[in-house]
Design a protein around this motif. Sequence first.
Motif, PDB file in Angstrom:
ATOM      1  N   HIS A 137       0.831  -1.204   0.000  1.00  0.00           N
ATOM      2  CA  HIS A 137       0.000   0.000   0.000  1.00  0.00           C
ATOM      3  C   HIS A 137       0.865   1.253   0.000  1.00  0.00           C
ATOM      4  O   HIS A 137       0.564   2.210  -0.719  1.00  0.00           O
ATOM      5  CB  HIS A 137      -0.914  -0.017   1.231  1.00  0.00           C
ATOM      6  N   ALA A 138       1.951   1.229   0.791  1.00  0.00           N
ATOM      7  CA  ALA A 138       2.823   2.404   0.854  1.00  0.00           C
ATOM      8  C   ALA A 138       3.439   2.694  -0.512  1.00  0.00           C
ATOM      9  O   ALA A 138       3.472   3.847  -0.951  1.00  0.00           O
ATOM     10  CB  ALA A 138       3.915   2.189   1.897  1.00  0.00           C
ATOM     11  N   VAL A 139       3.887   1.633  -1.200  1.00  0.00           N
ATOM     12  CA  VAL A 139       4.500   1.839  -2.519  1.00  0.00           C
ATOM     13  C   VAL A 139       3.465   2.370  -3.504  1.00  0.00           C
ATOM     14  O   VAL A 139       3.721   3.333  -4.234  1.00  0.00           O
ATOM     15  CB  VAL A 139       5.129   0.525  -3.033  1.00  0.00           C
ATOM     16  N   ALA A 140       2.251   1.754  -3.500  1.00  0.00           N
ATOM     17  CA  ALA A 140       1.216   2.178  -4.452  1.00  0.00           C
ATOM     18  C   ALA A 140       0.828   3.625  -4.209  1.00  0.00           C
ATOM     19  O   ALA A 140       0.693   4.419  -5.143  1.00  0.00           O
ATOM     20  CB  ALA A 140      -0.014   1.271  -4.320  1.00  0.00           C
ATOM     21  N   ARG A 141       0.663   3.990  -2.936  1.00  0.00           N
ATOM     22  CA  ARG A 141       0.240   5.343  -2.619  1.00  0.00           C
ATOM     23  C   ARG A 141       1.306   6.365  -2.993  1.00  0.00           C
ATOM     24  O   ARG A 141       1.009   7.419  -3.558  1.00  0.00           O
ATOM     25  CB  ARG A 141      -0.054   5.417  -1.131  1.00  0.00           C
ATOM     26  N   ALA A 142       2.579   6.005  -2.696  1.00  0.00           N
ATOM     27  CA  ALA A 142       3.666   6.920  -3.047  1.00  0.00           C
ATOM     28  C   ALA A 142       3.735   7.103  -4.552  1.00  0.00           C
ATOM     29  O   ALA A 142       3.907   8.222  -5.041  1.00  0.00           O
ATOM     30  CB  ALA A 142       4.984   6.388  -2.509  1.00  0.00           C
ATOM     31  N   ALA A 143       3.555   6.009  -5.295  1.00  0.00           N
ATOM     32  CA  ALA A 143       3.603   6.112  -6.756  1.00  0.00           C
ATOM     33  C   ALA A 143       2.489   7.010  -7.270  1.00  0.00           C
ATOM     34  O   ALA A 143       2.696   7.838  -8.156  1.00  0.00           O
ATOM     35  CB  ALA A 143       3.502   4.720  -7.385  1.00  0.00           C
ATOM     36  N   LEU A 144       1.281   6.871  -6.696  1.00  0.00           N
ATOM     37  CA  LEU A 144       0.170   7.723  -7.125  1.00  0.00           C
ATOM     38  C   LEU A 144       0.437   9.176  -6.793  1.00  0.00           C
ATOM     39  O   LEU A 144       0.149  10.074  -7.580  1.00  0.00           O
ATOM     40  CB  LEU A 144      -1.117   7.282  -6.444  1.00  0.00           C
ATOM     41  N   GLU A 145       1.003   9.427  -5.583  1.00  0.00           N
ATOM     42  CA  GLU A 145       1.194  10.814  -5.170  1.00  0.00           C
ATOM     43  C   GLU A 145       2.284  11.496  -5.970  1.00  0.00           C
ATOM     44  O   GLU A 145       2.194  12.689  -6.256  1.00  0.00           O
ATOM     45  CB  GLU A 145       1.513  10.869  -3.674  1.00  0.00           C
ATOM     46  N   VAL A 146       3.325  10.722  -6.322  1.00  0.00           N
ATOM     47  CA  VAL A 146       4.377  11.304  -7.150  1.00  0.00           C
ATOM     48  C   VAL A 146       3.847  11.539  -8.564  1.00  0.00           C
ATOM     49  O   VAL A 146       4.322  12.414  -9.271  1.00  0.00           O
ATOM     50  CB  VAL A 146       5.615  10.384  -7.125  1.00  0.00           C
ATOM     51  N   VAL A 165       3.011   8.825 -10.930  1.00  0.00           N
ATOM     52  CA  VAL A 165       3.293   7.803 -11.944  1.00  0.00           C
ATOM     53  C   VAL A 165       1.965   7.430 -12.584  1.00  0.00           C
ATOM     54  O   VAL A 165       1.038   7.001 -11.914  1.00  0.00           O
ATOM     55  CB  VAL A 165       3.937   6.553 -11.289  1.00  0.00           C
TER      56      VAL A 165
END
Lengths: 160, 92, 122
Positions: free
Chosen positions: C84-93, C95
């Motif tokens: 979840h942390a990776v997915a959320r970070a990717a969305l916020e950046v 990607v």
Amino acid sequence: MRAVALVLTLLLFWLVLSGHYTLWLIGAGIVSSIAIAAFARRMAAIDDEGHPVEWLVGAITYWPWLLWEIVKATWDVVKIILSPRLDISPTLIRVKASQKSSVGLNIYANSITLTPGTISAALSSTDSTILVHAVTQDGAEATAEGTMDRRVTAYEGRAK
Amino acid sequence: MMFAASAAIMIWLALAVVRALRGPTVFDRLVASNSIGTGAILLLAVFGFMTGRPEFLDIGILYALLNVVGTIAVLKFFRFGDLGHRGGEEPD
Amino acid sequence: MEMAQHIAAYLFLGIGCLLILIGGFGINRMPDVYTRMHAASVSDTLGAILVLFGLMIEAGPTLVALKLAIIILLLLFTGPVATHAVARAALEVGVKPLLRTRDGKPGKGIIEPDGSVTPWKD
């Protein structure tokens, strides 16, 4: 009350990891479990989020159901990976969550991530919605239907 | 059989390393490195059974605990450029 | 009895190894970050559970089996948090996810609960 449960959990963890049951080692385990529980209490970390022990009873029926969901979802994703034309339709969908407590919302989001084929990508506790990324549109619509949501809410009701 | 299982896990690790090297974004590499962490746990467990020394499982438990901390530390460093950042606000 | 235990253990180990190999193949085959996470979760959840469960059966009712159960629980609790942390970070950046509808047309954006679509902004 919650602190006592934390001490017991830590002691059980100690006993499983140590494997030597002499008076000295068990005594050390008891002392350090109580010390850690005391520190956690001072940090105000033992609340319904820090050590949600009342959720353990409902887990007896929820976890096997979740495991079966994982098996079914894994089979779907395996079929997609192995199919020669990679039959994916990635979808972003926002689903409503009907849980009231933050632990319940967390369990729902984690269950979504745990089943292959759906990932909870962002969750907002203000309007309690979860942004779900699904590898197929069918999977996204199945999540939006809310079977798992109702299941987690029922689980939350049992934890009260 | 344990030998075959460890061979399969090593092939999986190699595939994950390939993805980690290919990228292209930092998140691909993180997904791969998360997989590598899980693979290391499995390999330790299977290796413990192969050599008849289940003490390896304790190291596996440590790996399971450190894996998630490592991933989140990398994400936090990537986002804020500082591991001591309190979070909650946007980086300047 | 001993024989049945071995056969059950090897069955679980075999299926688990197959699943982790499929997951490893999947993360190299999928087209973008988010879909790769789905492939990785095949091997990280059910693959890992089955391999460790096979080892549990092989170990029999001992302390080793309990430790393996603790590893399974730890993986099940920490794995989704990291994903979840990776997915959320990717969305916020920002990607951009590859979006597609069922019949292969490009998707428009985030489907809201009321059925409307919020377009993806770059």
